[in-house]
Scaffold this active site. Structure first.
Site, PDB file in Angstrom:
ATOM      1  N   GLN A   1     -17.805  37.790  27.306  1.00 39.77           N
ATOM      2  CA  GLN A   1     -16.354  37.940  27.371  1.00 39.77           C
ATOM      3  C   GLN A   1     -15.766  36.925  28.357  1.00 39.77           C
ATOM      4  O   GLN A   1     -16.262  36.774  29.477  1.00 39.77           O
ATOM      5  CB  GLN A   1     -15.982  39.360  27.817  1.00 39.77           C
TER       6      GLN A   1
ATOM      7  N   GLU B   1      -7.275  42.361  23.206  1.00 43.86           N
ATOM      8  CA  GLU B   1      -8.399  43.113  22.651  1.00 43.86           C
ATOM      9  C   GLU B   1      -7.929  44.526  22.314  1.00 43.86           C
ATOM     10  O   GLU B   1      -7.036  45.073  22.969  1.00 43.86           O
ATOM     11  CB  GLU B   1      -9.550  43.202  23.662  1.00 43.86           C
TER      12      GLU B   1
ATOM     13  N   GLU C   1     -28.147  41.696  16.347  1.00 38.42           N
ATOM     14  CA  GLU C   1     -27.467  40.421  16.586  1.00 38.42           C
ATOM     15  C   GLU C   1     -28.039  39.345  15.666  1.00 38.42           C
ATOM     16  O   GLU C   1     -29.251  39.274  15.443  1.00 38.42           O
ATOM     17  CB  GLU C   1     -27.628  39.997  18.050  1.00 38.42           C
TER      18      GLU C   1
ATOM     19  N   CYS D   1     -11.186  41.450  18.848  1.00 40.83           N
ATOM     20  CA  CYS D   1     -10.401  40.436  19.556  1.00 40.83           C
ATOM     21  C   CYS D   1      -9.281  39.901  18.679  1.00 40.83           C
ATOM     22  O   CYS D   1      -8.444  39.122  19.135  1.00 40.83           O
ATOM     23  CB  CYS D   1     -11.295  39.287  20.028  1.00 40.83           C
TER      24      CYS D   1
END
Length: 596
Positions: free
Chosen positions: A389, A559, A439, A516
């Site tokens: 972030q 966000e 991921e 986001c």
């Protein structure tokens, strides 16, 4: 009037190669690939379709090699599709022209390339003259134009920025709410009742949470190397516009308030190196030049700085490239570099790649291979390409909000989808029984495992792959009845297959979706909430609570975290009631006698 020379391509029906005859089309004959060179126009599209759905049709079902799809500003039933060569383009036209899709017959034809926007703008400016150009810029200085481009809220008081963002989020969520109302007749009474309670929404929207820092908060920035229109010198900064708008000038960034002072000093140090070198910045106009961009990562934990220097090698030899690397090492080993906090330097060669090709990887030159930063008391190692972030202090607020709204317990299993380097999952770890992270990027998974070990966390596992592919097997590993999904996908949102897997896994009771780009995620929100169907077999997730977090002061971005809870079916409600009866402690005989 633009002139073209049209040449019929042999053995190909309805296709021809467009040979431009003006300066605006000279870019097509230069080195490098342009998506404009092999483009088709696709018309007659159905009213409702998605770009991902169209790509699946073209690339998977029809076996085409689409490199890019461009949707024009003024068209919803037509678009451009680009290809790598004339053979692929011809194949696409043959397959798509006359093809029936969703009740519509498609029309596919060769599309003329767009004119070079930079050449076109320069011609317009030559015709307008200097005075008209100044009027067109509204009399703004370069500094003001840079602020408007990068931090459009720079001259708005922070409290007013928060009000604007709160209203924008409410408008997006009202669109989501209305979309669900339209497709869910059976829930309309419920939605309308809830809206009376929550000021027009069927769920709770909490007030926006402030960023703890509003100045110098960014821990990562990517700067372009180009020519400053005012000084005419090589400059490391931000573009004042895009190539599409005919702008390639780069402006210095010292006046921007969202960049840290350490980052600004590192930029100036690299700019000094570029100006002393004999190599020019890369030019997107003619693909000449070398220096491309500089990425700066800055740790708020200890002030360490990582640099990734990127350049186009052109025709440089291996010996020449090695000489550049040695010069960079020497330059960033100076006392000035140490004073900037530079502890890690990487070097990357960037060339124009074709669709499907992997990009180049940064090469470690000197210093540490990683820098360290912290979120909620946990330390995380950050590699050059790792997602982290950009507002570290804001991430504390965002992640704590996600933990609080998830209603996590020591018996919960948390599935962290699009986990990156494991930051969210590792922050959840002490609150739950187990964390399972997914991921796509292998390097990020390595970082996630290293971060777990670094923080002494043993109840986390991480897996590599596309969420839509490996989610079923990961969910199968999750034990217990309290399964919570945490979703923090890229800007475009989750793949529909991943949404389907979440819907169809009944053990997932709660889902926290962090976005986001909330406007881009609305389709995901709707698909999570729509009624059950043949594809979405599981009961829908209903929005319960949403909280915006301002991670990007002085910009339009914000966000958003939303808690969804699985809707209980009548069968599930009866099962829960029966389970409660069976687990109640029976009364003793003595108690029954006393009651009588």
């Amino acid at each position: 009037m633009l002139e073209y020379t049209e040449i019929k391509t042999e053995n190909t029906e309805n296709t021809h190669e467009v040979k431009p005859a003006t300066e605006e089309y000279a870019y097509l004959e230069r080195g490098g690939f342009s998506s404009e060179k092999f483009k088709i126009e696709l018309r007659g599209l159905p009213k409702f379709y998605g770009i991902v759905e169209l790509k699946k049709l073209m690339n998977q079902k029809l076996g085409l090699n689409t490199s890019k799809i461009k949707r024009p500003k003024n068209g919803s039933h037509w678009l451009y599709a680009c290809f790598q060569n004339d053979e692929d383009r011809s194949k696409a036209i043959k397959a798509l022209n006359g093809f029936s899709w969703k009740g519509k017959t498609l029309i596919a034809e060769v599309a003329k390339p767009a004119p070079d926007p930079l050449v076109r703008k320069r011609k317009q400016e030559d015709g307008e003259g200097v005075q008209n150009k100044k009027k067109k810029d509204d009399g703004k200085s370069q500094e003001e134009r840079l602020k408007d481009t990068t931090t459009p809220f720079w001259n708005i008081p922070y409290e007013d920025q928060l009000k604007i963002k709160q209203n924008e989020i409410k408008n997006i969520l009202m669109k989501f709410d209305n979309d669900v109302w339209k497709i869910s007749k059976e829930r309309r009474n419920y939605i309308e009742t809830k809206r009376k309670v929550h000021a027009g929404l069927s769920f709770e929207l909490l007030p926006i949470k402030k960023s703890p820092l509003t100045e110098g908060y960014r821990n990562k920035c990517e700067f372009t190397v180009g020519i400053d229109d005012e000084s005419k010198l090589p400059t490391v900064g931000f573009r004042l516009g895009s190539y599409v708008t005919g702008t390639v000038g780069v402006a210095p960034i010292h006046i921007l308030n969202h960049i840290s002072e350490s980052t600004k000093r590192a930029v100036l140090l690299f700019e000094e190196f570029v100006r002393k070198s004999e190599l020019a910045p890369f030019s997107p106009a003619d693909y000449s030049g070398y220096w491309r961009y500089l990425t700066v990562r800055h740790s708020s934990f200890n002030g360490d700085v990582m640099l990734i220097v990127a350049m186009h090698p052109q025709n440089l030899t291996e010996d020449e490239l090695n000489g550049i690397k040695d010069s960079l090492i020497q330059h960033f080993s100076s006392a000035d570099a140490l004073a900037c906090g530079i502890k890690s330097v990487y070097f990357e060669l960037v060339t124009k790649k074709r669709a499907g090709e992997d990009g180049s990887k940064p090469i470690h030159l000197m210093g540490s291979t990683h820098i360290i930063d912290t979120i909620l008391g946990h330390q995380f190692r950050i590699s050059p390409e790792a997602f982290f972030q950009v507002n570290t202090a804001g991430a504390d607020i965002l992640y704590q909000s996600a933990i609080d709204m998830s209603i996590v317990t020591p018996q919960s299993t948390v599935v962290d989808i699009c986990c990156g380097t494991g930051t969210i999952g590792l922050c959840f770890a002490k609150h739950c029984k187990k964390v399972l992270g997914l991921e796509l990027v292998p390097e990020a998974v390595k970082d996630a495992k290293a971060n777990a070990e670094f923080n002494g966390i043993e109840n986390c596992e991480f897996f590599t792959g596309k969420a839509e592919d490996i989610l079923p097997s990961v969910l199968a590993r999750a034990g217990g009845d309290d399964l919570i999904a945490i979703v923090d996908p890229p800007r475009a949102g989750l793949h529909m297959r991943a949404v389907t897997q979440l819907r169809n896994t009944k053990k997932v009771k709660r889902l926290v979706y962090i976005s986001c780009s909330p406007s881009s995620a609305v389709k995901n929100f709707v698909d999570l909430s729509r009624a059950s169907s043949k594809t979405l077999r599981g009961a829908p997730f209903l929005p319960v609570r949403a909280v915006p977090v301002d991670m990007f002061p002085h910009t339009r971005h914000v966000e958003l975290a939303i808690l969804f809870e699985r809707e209980q079916t009548e069968d599930e409600t009866e099962e829960n009631q029966q389970a409660k009866i069976e687990t109640e402690e029976p009364q003793s005989e003595e108690t029954l006698i006393n009651e009588d």
